[in-house]
Design an enzyme around this catalytic site. Structure first.
Site, PDB file in Angstrom:
ATOM      1  N   GLU A 133     -16.470  -0.869   3.982  1.00 62.81           N
ATOM      2  CA  GLU A 133     -17.548  -1.754   4.390  1.00 62.81           C
ATOM      3  C   GLU A 133     -18.856  -1.120   3.926  1.00 62.81           C
ATOM      4  O   GLU A 133     -19.077   0.076   4.161  1.00 62.81           O
ATOM      5  CB  GLU A 133     -17.587  -1.937   5.904  1.00 62.81           C
ATOM      6  CG  GLU A 133     -16.614  -2.933   6.455  1.00 62.81           C
ATOM      7  CD  GLU A 133     -16.892  -3.234   7.920  1.00 62.81           C
ATOM      8  OE1 GLU A 133     -17.497  -4.268   8.225  1.00 62.81           O
ATOM      9  OE2 GLU A 133     -16.482  -2.413   8.765  1.00 62.81           O
ATOM     10  N   GLU A 152      -6.546  -3.740  12.239  1.00 65.30           N
ATOM     11  CA  GLU A 152      -7.491  -4.003  11.152  1.00 65.30           C
ATOM     12  C   GLU A 152      -7.823  -2.676  10.492  1.00 65.30           C
ATOM     13  O   GLU A 152      -8.149  -1.698  11.174  1.00 65.30           O
ATOM     14  CB  GLU A 152      -8.774  -4.649  11.684  1.00 65.30           C
ATOM     15  CG  GLU A 152      -9.862  -4.797  10.635  1.00 65.30           C
ATOM     16  CD  GLU A 152     -11.170  -5.338  11.210  1.00 65.30           C
ATOM     17  OE1 GLU A 152     -11.113  -6.099  12.204  1.00 65.30           O
ATOM     18  OE2 GLU A 152     -12.251  -4.980  10.688  1.00 65.30           O
TER      19      GLU A 152
END
Length: 387
Positions: free
Chosen positions: A274, A269
């Site tokens: 974010e 990932e």
């Protein structure tokens, strides 16, 4: 970037080789790839190919392939063994062809060369349609291989993006909807993804289930998530998006990738961006991967700020990642912010082709949503992939 291959004889059959301007690893119908697939010869347990390059130089070798499992290979060029990369798991079913790196920076003289590729685990089905040679250039000449500029109003292009419905991960409070303009819409060249405070019935509700995604009767928020799982996944290269964030407690937009095959965390990932909205001047970037113990050995920087320390929110920034078989570099507005070097003693995981995800989650690390906040959005100008 330039690809060379005059002829390739794999398992005795000729393969079509595509020039760089036409090569796309997500749409073969438009470029007339051969209908016949090439499989590992179970008797010889190897592929044989001939390539011809026009200039003496260093080349990267790629396979246009699909694999139902990881496979280490032995590679011989003109009878001499050269270092080869492990072929990753690329598909749950052997029908999806992607560009996979076979060897890095090998020296080839102008002219013809014989190639032999031998898998160490031939029972893991590998199917190959083409072998490509890319001349190494310094600096690397990026080629745009996929993009969405969000130029058409309405819902995101369904040939590029797919939605996913439900309560998806981490026991988060938002229910992701599909095809609902209140949660996702393209207008004026900008994609908007919006989380809303509203009661929403869980379509998958089952009061007898032990799965939290099913035993919750309703959600407190709605939102949207789109991804390229069915339309595009890429091993190595550069992925970037131009995004505008809005600060505020409870906001959790993200631009990230996951591996096309395997489970988490062995599929890898990449968190390209974010944003935990309770802090208006920093984002998180990082990598999740499985260690030898199978657990997540994530490497992240939770405190990445703008060059001048100004708020991250309220204006557009370009968030990007560049990675290959040795390292991963993160950027904001083309400024390098963070780097992860490969540990040769640990799995890399992100050699599995990665597909792109955009979503707006709610709560958790971003803090609670204030009672007077009912709508939270972020905005995307474009998403681009280079190789």
């Amino acid at each position: 970037m330039k690809f060379f291959l005059i002829s390739a004889l794999l398992a005795g059959l000729a393969a079509t080789i595509l020039p760089a301007a036409q090569y796309r690893n997500f749409d073969y119908a438009a470029v007339h790839c051969p209908e016949k697939d090439f499989e590992w010869d179970s008797a010889e347990k190897s592929f044989h190919a001939e390539i011809e390059v026009s200039a003496t130089a260093r080349y990267n070798l790629y396979l246009d392939m699909t694999s139902l499992g990881r496979n280490k290979v032995t590679l011989h060029v003109d009878g001499k063994e050269v270092p080869a990369l492990e072929l990753p798991w690329t598909a749950r079913q052997g029908t999806r062809f992607l560009r996979i790196k076979l060897a890095s920076s090998i020296s080839l003289a102008a002219g013809r060369h014989s190639i032999e590729i031998q898998p160490q685990a031939p029972w893991r089905k590998v199917t190959v349609r083409a072998l490509l040679a890319e001349k190494v250039t310094v600096p690397h000449r990026w080629q745009l291989v996929w993009s969405d500029e969000f130029d058409t109003d309405g819902f995101p292009n369904p040939s590029k993006w797919q939605g996913e419905e439900g309560l998806l991960r981490g026991e988060e409070p938002q229910y992701y909807t599909i095809g609902r303009k209140e949660n996702i819409q393209v207008e004026g060249g900008i994609l908007r993804i919006t989380a809303l405070r509203e009661k929403w019935r869980n379509r998958f509700y089952d009061p007898d289930s032990t799965d939290w995604r099913k035993n919750r009767k309703e959600a407190e928020f709605t939102s949207a998530q789109i991804d390229t799982y069915n339309s595009g996944a890429w091993q190595y290269g550069k992925i970037e998006a131009r995004i505008k964030l809005i600060a505020g407690s409870g906001r959790w937009p993200a631009f990230w990738t996951m591996g096309i095959a395997g489970g988490w965390p062995e599929q890898g990932e990449i968190d390209i961006m974010e944003f935990f909205g309770k802090s208006n001047n920093r984002v998180t970037q990082g990598l999740h991967r499985a260690g030898n113990d199978g657990q997540d050995h994530g490497v992240q920087d939770w405190n990445i700020k703008t060059r001048d320390g100004s708020p991250m929110e309220g204006r557009f920034h370009i968030f990007s990642v560049v990675w290959d078989e040795n390292k991963m570099e993160f950027f904001i507005d083309n400024r390098k912010t963070f780097e992860v070097m490969r540990n040769p003693e640990e799995p890399w995981c992100v050699d599995i082709p990665q597909y792109i995800i955009l979503n707006h989650a709610v709560g958790r690390h971003s803090g609670p949503v204030p009672d007077d906040v009912s709508e939270m959005s972020f905005y995307v100008d474009y998403v681009r992939v280079y190789q």
